[in-house]
Motif scaffolding. Sequence first.
Motif, PDB file in Angstrom:
ATOM      1  N   LYS A  27       0.846  -1.199   0.000  1.00  0.00           N
ATOM      2  CA  LYS A  27       0.000   0.000   0.000  1.00  0.00           C
ATOM      3  C   LYS A  27       0.883   1.252   0.000  1.00  0.00           C
ATOM      4  CE  LYS A  27      -4.320   1.515   0.686  1.00  0.00           C
ATOM      5  NZ  LYS A  27      -4.997   1.525   1.965  1.00  0.00           N
ATOM      6  N   GLU A  28       1.970   1.177   0.743  1.00  0.00           N
ATOM      7  CA  GLU A  28       2.892   2.303   0.855  1.00  0.00           C
ATOM      8  C   GLU A  28       3.463   2.666  -0.523  1.00  0.00           C
ATOM      9  OE1 GLU A  28       6.431   1.658   3.228  1.00  0.00           O
ATOM     10  OE2 GLU A  28       5.568   2.983   4.742  1.00  0.00           O
ATOM     11  N   ASN A  29       3.915   1.647  -1.238  1.00  0.00           N
ATOM     12  CA  ASN A  29       4.494   1.871  -2.574  1.00  0.00           C
ATOM     13  C   ASN A  29       3.455   2.426  -3.543  1.00  0.00           C
ATOM     14  OD1 ASN A  29       7.156   1.115  -2.186  1.00  0.00           O
ATOM     15  ND2 ASN A  29       6.694  -1.047  -2.445  1.00  0.00           N
ATOM     16  N   VAL A  69       4.435   0.131 -12.492  1.00  0.00           N
ATOM     17  CA  VAL A  69       5.324  -0.797 -13.208  1.00  0.00           C
ATOM     18  C   VAL A  69       6.781  -0.423 -12.929  1.00  0.00           C
ATOM     19  CG1 VAL A  69       6.041  -1.580 -15.507  1.00  0.00           C
ATOM     20  CG2 VAL A  69       3.615  -1.356 -14.972  1.00  0.00           C
ATOM     21  N   ASP A  70       7.062   0.885 -12.894  1.00  0.00           N
ATOM     22  CA  ASP A  70       8.434   1.348 -12.593  1.00  0.00           C
ATOM     23  C   ASP A  70       8.893   0.830 -11.237  1.00  0.00           C
ATOM     24  OD1 ASP A  70       8.716   2.670 -14.914  1.00  0.00           O
ATOM     25  OD2 ASP A  70       8.345   4.686 -14.115  1.00  0.00           O
ATOM     26  N   LYS A  74      11.923  -1.661 -10.430  1.00  0.00           N
ATOM     27  CA  LYS A  74      12.989  -1.267  -9.508  1.00  0.00           C
ATOM     28  C   LYS A  74      13.180  -2.357  -8.449  1.00  0.00           C
ATOM     29  CE  LYS A  74      12.983   3.266  -8.878  1.00  0.00           C
ATOM     30  NZ  LYS A  74      12.504   4.501  -8.248  1.00  0.00           N
ATOM     31  N   LYS A  75      12.050  -2.876  -7.979  1.00  0.00           N
ATOM     32  CA  LYS A  75      12.111  -3.911  -6.942  1.00  0.00           C
ATOM     33  C   LYS A  75      12.817  -5.155  -7.479  1.00  0.00           C
ATOM     34  CE  LYS A  75       8.500  -3.364  -3.601  1.00  0.00           C
ATOM     35  NZ  LYS A  75       7.339  -4.025  -3.045  1.00  0.00           N
ATOM     36  N   GLU A  82      20.863  -7.417  -5.218  1.00  0.00           N
ATOM     37  CA  GLU A  82      21.197  -7.845  -3.859  1.00  0.00           C
ATOM     38  C   GLU A  82      21.999  -9.141  -3.868  1.00  0.00           C
ATOM     39  OE1 GLU A  82      17.611  -8.173  -1.567  1.00  0.00           O
ATOM     40  OE2 GLU A  82      17.316  -6.007  -1.648  1.00  0.00           O
ATOM     41  N   ASN A  83      21.710  -9.965  -4.867  1.00  0.00           N
ATOM     42  CA  ASN A  83      22.361 -11.269  -4.924  1.00  0.00           C
ATOM     43  C   ASN A  83      23.571 -11.299  -5.860  1.00  0.00           C
ATOM     44  OD1 ASN A  83      20.377 -12.324  -3.219  1.00  0.00           O
ATOM     45  ND2 ASN A  83      18.980 -12.529  -4.950  1.00  0.00           N
TER      46      ASN A  83
END
Lengths: 177, 260
Positions: A27-29, A69-70, A74-75, A82-83
């Motif tokens: 919800k925040e995003n 979508v952006d 990004k996520k 991260e990996n």
Amino acid sequence: MQKTIEWFYHENYSLVYKMTGSHKLSKENTLDAYSDSITAFVENIRTLKFRGDSKCSTYFIRIFNNKCVDILRKKTTNRINENTIFLDDMKTEPILTNINEDQEDFSGFLEQLSEVCREVLMDWSDGYSMDDIAERNGLKNAHTARSKRYNCFQQLMEMLQKQNIVKPNPNVITDGE
Amino acid sequence: MENSFDHIERYFNGTLSLDEVTAFEKRRLTDKDFDNEVNLYQQANKVVRAGARNRMKQKLDEIGKQQEAFTMVETFVKYRSIRKYWYAAASILVLIGLSYLGWNRMVPRNSVTTIAGLYDRYYENPGIDRVIVRSSEEGNIELNWNSALEKYSRQDYEGALTIFKSLLADTLFTYTSTAHFYAGVSFLNLNLPDSAITHFNRVSVSSSFAQDALWYTGLGYLKAGNTTKAAEIFEIIKQSEYNFKKKEVKEILKSISRLE
């Protein structure tokens, strides 16, 4: 102007739930994307990028969807990064990416101005009339507001000149320089 | 400077005439300071615009937080009110259920509080319309038979019984099942259920009074206070393929189980 944007925000708030569901975002995003979309939508109307080929609502939903979508992209990219450890990252300092001109961080320049100056300039940029600017910022009248705006703008231009960030126009004909 | 500023602003606002625009652009190409000033104006404008955008974004984020808080409160209130209604509905249902159970216990349908009451509800004195009254000219037995039935119909059960007994002792008497049946009923009316049952048991199964005799046997046991035997008899009637008292038997069995 502000009231209209607030009304628009509340009127289309149900879209936040729809997008949260359809993109499986937090919800925040989605809320962040929603306020970003409204800002972009207002900006596009102001700069005449929105030509009225489609319905306002359709146009706004498209912007909002793209913003979501952006965030998703990004996520996903973050998750991959991260990996992954890149060799370049290990050797050198992080390189600043080229920031798009529209997205440059100018907040530092405005911060150097007085609060009244900042507000007067931003109000003017938002399209308020000089009478409204005077009222909103506790100035005597529209004439005072106009002078204030001129002085503040000059201050800002001087700041920019001192920082020497303005690129000279290569097409200017100079005397053999 | 102010004039130049005003001129630049008018250029970007699109309020210059075509000639003025041409002159403006020509000057930009030849006057370096002027061009620098125009660039500065553009850059400053971008700075202000970016600031205004950030301000708007912050305001919208604040509205978002308020809206979220409002939505949360609204959802909570809705949930509370729905829950309240659910509680009310559940309470009403429980009350209805309890009232139904209580009512059924306190005032059961067709409720009879005693065995005597149950007997009185279902006992009907059988008439003599099904019995052939013989002509008095036919002989002594017919005379006695008619006299017994007459006494029975006048509710002189003792007188009727005396004659029924004498007739049953006579080997020439042929309506034995009928006589046993009416003798049994007479005994029931004289509050002698055991004797009544003895006579009902002697009614032939092939007699047209067989079903009646079984029914009155059950009632006889009921009058004697023997609900177990009465229930056994009524159960036989209930299980039989056809019996004119089947409906009553179902009710009476329910009442007996309640009384027990």
